[in-house]
Scaffold this active site. Structure first.
Site, PDB file in Angstrom:
ATOM      1  N   ASP A  23       0.851  -1.188   0.000  1.00 43.77           N
ATOM      2  CA  ASP A  23       0.000   0.000   0.000  1.00 43.77           C
ATOM      3  C   ASP A  23       0.889   1.241   0.000  1.00 43.77           C
ATOM      4  OD1 ASP A  23      -1.861   1.957   0.511  1.00 43.77           O
ATOM      5  OD2 ASP A  23      -2.140   1.403   2.622  1.00 43.77           O
ATOM      6  N   ASN A  25      -0.306   4.572  -0.373  1.00 42.52           N
ATOM      7  CA  ASN A  25      -0.924   5.818   0.116  1.00 42.52           C
ATOM      8  C   ASN A  25      -1.592   5.648   1.482  1.00 42.52           C
ATOM      9  OD1 ASN A  25      -3.020   4.245  -0.682  1.00 42.52           O
ATOM     10  ND2 ASN A  25      -4.082   5.826  -1.851  1.00 42.52           N
ATOM     11  N   ASP A  27      -3.929   3.778   2.786  1.00 43.08           N
ATOM     12  CA  ASP A  27      -5.368   3.613   3.044  1.00 43.08           C
ATOM     13  C   ASP A  27      -5.681   2.151   3.404  1.00 43.08           C
ATOM     14  OD1 ASP A  27      -4.994   2.361   0.637  1.00 43.08           O
ATOM     15  OD2 ASP A  27      -6.511   3.488  -0.465  1.00 43.08           O
ATOM     16  N   ASP A  31      -1.788  -1.133  -3.819  1.00 43.20           N
ATOM     17  CA  ASP A  31      -2.079  -0.338  -5.015  1.00 43.20           C
ATOM     18  C   ASP A  31      -0.931  -0.394  -6.022  1.00 43.20           C
ATOM     19  OD1 ASP A  31      -0.190   1.399  -3.841  1.00 43.20           O
ATOM     20  OD2 ASP A  31      -1.778   2.402  -2.710  1.00 43.20           O
ATOM     21  N   ASP A 100      -4.690  -9.106 -15.663  1.00 45.77           N
ATOM     22  CA  ASP A 100      -5.844  -9.984 -15.791  1.00 45.77           C
ATOM     23  C   ASP A 100      -6.821  -9.414 -16.807  1.00 45.77           C
ATOM     24  OD1 ASP A 100      -6.990 -12.418 -14.420  1.00 45.77           O
ATOM     25  OD2 ASP A 100      -5.807 -11.596 -12.763  1.00 45.77           O
ATOM     26  N   ASP A 205      -8.813 -14.640 -17.349  1.00 42.29           N
ATOM     27  CA  ASP A 205      -9.577 -15.216 -16.260  1.00 42.29           C
ATOM     28  C   ASP A 205     -10.690 -16.119 -16.784  1.00 42.29           C
ATOM     29  OD1 ASP A 205     -10.193 -15.003 -13.332  1.00 42.29           O
ATOM     30  OD2 ASP A 205     -12.125 -14.363 -14.130  1.00 42.29           O
ATOM     31  N   GLU A 262      -6.796 -19.301 -18.002  1.00 42.58           N
ATOM     32  CA  GLU A 262      -7.042 -20.111 -16.809  1.00 42.58           C
ATOM     33  C   GLU A 262      -8.092 -21.162 -17.173  1.00 42.58           C
ATOM     34  OE1 GLU A 262      -8.827 -19.613 -12.303  1.00 42.58           O
ATOM     35  OE2 GLU A 262      -9.771 -18.675 -14.034  1.00 42.58           O
ATOM     36  N   HIS A 338      -3.809 -17.156  -6.244  1.00 43.53           N
ATOM     37  CA  HIS A 338      -4.643 -16.438  -5.267  1.00 43.53           C
ATOM     38  C   HIS A 338      -5.962 -17.139  -4.964  1.00 43.53           C
ATOM     39  CE1 HIS A 338      -6.285 -15.427  -9.143  1.00 43.53           C
ATOM     40  NE2 HIS A 338      -7.355 -14.951  -8.555  1.00 43.53           N
ATOM     41  N   ASP A 339      -6.211 -18.271  -5.587  1.00 42.26           N
ATOM     42  CA  ASP A 339      -7.446 -19.026  -5.320  1.00 42.26           C
ATOM     43  C   ASP A 339      -7.175 -20.270  -4.492  1.00 42.26           C
ATOM     44  OD1 ASP A 339      -9.039 -17.263  -6.795  1.00 42.26           O
ATOM     45  OD2 ASP A 339      -8.628 -18.313  -8.661  1.00 42.26           O
TER      46      ASP A 339
END
Ligand code: BGC
Length: 567
Positions: A23, A25, A27, A31, A100, A205, A262, A338-339
């Site tokens: 990150d 910034n 928050d 990003d 993606d 994807d 994928e 990531h799955d």
């Protein structure tokens, strides 16, 4: 064709799950500028290609895979200028960038869908897949009994127009209708836009689902579920190759890019060749999932039972894909994405993080194909200790929980225990950069969990340590890319040895050089006897005193060695 040198065959890839990577910034959300900050780190690791998960405008039902505008960057992730700067800075240091491309569906907040659901005669109605409900015993039910990947039915009722739309993921992700040439044209424009901006290709994807069974007939699978997980109704159907060929001719062929589809757990090597074969394949390679669940996590019921890897199965899967695709199509090499749950908890041993992690890297990344490291894998990140349903973020987990009719507290606890082992939320925990508050990810509280062990397991702790897992990953990629070995590692043949040995994974690679890779997958010693190989050189190993004679060698727990042997 197979031996034709291409940048993407020789690349070392790294997958960035944007929301959890860095990150910039403060928050609490990762990003694009966070990636820019970490480019020197990726360079040092030896990475030459990054894949970034979606950064497009999104209501975030599925963390960005639900897109409401394909042409806009979500402000949570940055701006168009940030992407342009990222591309430039990455290219300047020899890192290519793929993004993606989510072709299968849009968000229900995309203006096409907002319009489509207004009336049956709306111009955008046919951008999506609609059907009437069925009357069974006087009651209306969904058009078919097909399940969705995220729990429940793959149909959602739209009250206003009294029809159901298809959504094989969440109800906020309506599926696009690829039979409609307008949809194909629109999506080709989207692809061109990002390619013209300078991205080096796409991870496509859910590409396996673009074609749908034309006949809306109930599945005859008879599982206990109300909706049947009959994925063949909308996976790998022949018609999708026509759609992809059109994309190839109109778009992909006009750029020097890589396209990786994928295709999930259902595709065979033959189908993979149809997707990515040199002769006619519309794509350059495909991600299949065959090797991702080769353990007992689907059977475990309580925490006293331990995860066990089924190496024989894993070896068969590797053998099948490495041999059947060799010289016919290209392929990526990856453990998990990531799955999936974290590699260290799934196939490794968190008590022996360095040894088991370096063994897994050795086993995978010296086969032929393009490596893709998943963020955190290189430091041995483990699963998160989920204990409560409220700790999960995944829309799929939430749907399954809501659809489960628990009869007792025990049943509910079992659900949470099993979900914790398998959940993709494990992969989405925050990247641990250092031991400071919030792990160096942000100065503010992150959007998701940081692993409780982040103060000891983090990048800073391993970067300058010659004996760390991270340093070992660097060595793996240095070796893979080094002359005179590169051509053998990238393009050489693959042959598995001792195929029926349930403890050791051993293979030979051969081209200009002959390389023998030996890995002991478990925490016990094992003897290996391969006297016919004469060692020329030890190229890499995870113990410091490796043997050079291959007669009756005692391999120590997780011992892994890459030998150059005489031809
Ligand atoms: C992505 C998932 C996503 C789904 C829907 C995939 O297969 O990898 O993360 O939830 O497609 O877009």
């Amino acid at each position: 064709m197979f031996y034709q040198r291409k940048w993407w065959k020789e690349a070392i890839g790294y997958q960035i799950y944007l929301k959890s990577f860095k990150d910039s910034n403060n928050d609490g959300i990762g990003d694009l500028n966070g990636i820019r900050e970490k480019l020197p780190y990726l360079k040092e690791l030896g990475i030459t290609l990054i894949w970034i998960t979606p950064f497009y405008l999104s209501p975030m039902d599925d963390n960005g895979y639900d897109i409401s505008d394909f042409y806009q960057v979500d402000p949570a992730f940055g701006s168009l200028d940030d992407i342009k700067n990222l591309l430039k800075e990455a290219h300047d240091i020899g890192i290519r960038v793929i993004v993606d491309f989510v072709m299968n569906h849009t968000s229900d907040e995309h203006h096409w869908f907002v319009e489509a659901r207004k009336s049956k005669s709306n111009k955008y109605r046919d951008y999506y897949l609609w059907a009437k409900g069925k009357i069974v015993d006087g009651k209306e039910v969904e058009p078919t009994n097909w399940a969705s990947f995220f729990g429940g039915s793959c149909w959602e009722k739209d009250e206003l127009t009294d029809e159901y739309y298809m959504k094989i993921f969440s109800k906020k992700m309506p599926d696009l209708n690829y039979r409609n040439p307008e949809v194909r044209k629109e999506m080709q424009e989207v692809a061109k836009y990002w390619l013209d901006l300078g991205v080096d290709g796409f991870r496509i994807d859910a590409v396996a689902h673009l074609g749908r069974s034309e006949e809306l007939i109930d599945s005859n699978l008879k599982t206990d579920n109300k909706y049947q997980p009959d994925w063949r109704k909308f996976s790998n159907l022949p018609v999708l190759f026509d759609y992809l060929k059109e994309f190839k001719e109109n778009v992909f062929d006009h750029y020097e890019i890589v396209t990786i589809g994928e295709v999930g757990g259902d595709a065979s090597p033959k189908e993979a060749i149809a997707y990515a074969g040199y002769k006619n394949g519309p794509l350059k390679m495909v991600f299949n999932f065959d090797h991702c669940w080769s353990n007992n996590v689907w059977q475990l019921e309580k925490s006293s039972e331990t995860v066990k890897v089924d190496l024989l199965n894993l070896k068969q899967v590797f053998d099948k894909w490495q041999r059947k695709q060799y010289q016919k199509a290209w392929a990526p090499l990856y453990w998990l994405n990531h799955d999936h749950p974290r590699l260290m908890s799934h196939y490794g041993n968190p008590q022996k993080r360095f040894l088991s992690g370096s063994m897994l890297a050795t086993a995978l990344y010296f086969m032929w194909g393009t490596p893709f490291v998943y963020q955190g894998e290189e430091i041995g990140t483990t699963n998160y200790p989920f204990k409560d349903i409220r700790e999960f973020n995944d829309v799929g987990v939430k749907n399954s929980y809501e659809n489960s009719l628990f009869k007792s507290l025990e049943e509910e606890k079992k659900f949470i225990f099993q979900t914790a082992l398998k959940s993709r939320d494990n992969a989405r925990t925050i990247m641990s950069w250092n031991a400071s508050k919030y792990g160096g990810f942000s100065q503010s509280e992150p959007w998701f969990h940081l692993h409780p062990d982040y103060r000891s397991v983090n990048v800073a702790a391993q970067l300058d340590d010659p004996d760390s897992l991270l340093t070992y990953y660097k060595k793996v990629f240095e070796l893979r890319k080094s002359e005179p070995y590169l051509s053998t590692f990238v393009y050489g043949s693959y042959q598995q040895l001792l195929k029926r040995n349930p403890h050791l994974y051993i293979y030979l690679r051969e081209k200009e050089k002959k390389i023998l890779v030996i890995t002991n997958f478990f925490d016990q010693e094992r003897v290996v006897n391969l006297p016919r190989f004469k060692v020329k050189k030890i190229l890499l190993s995870n113990y410091s005193d490796t043997r050079t004679i291959l007669a009756n060698v005692l391999l120590r727990p997780y011992e892994s060695i890459v030998y150059e042997v005489e031809k």
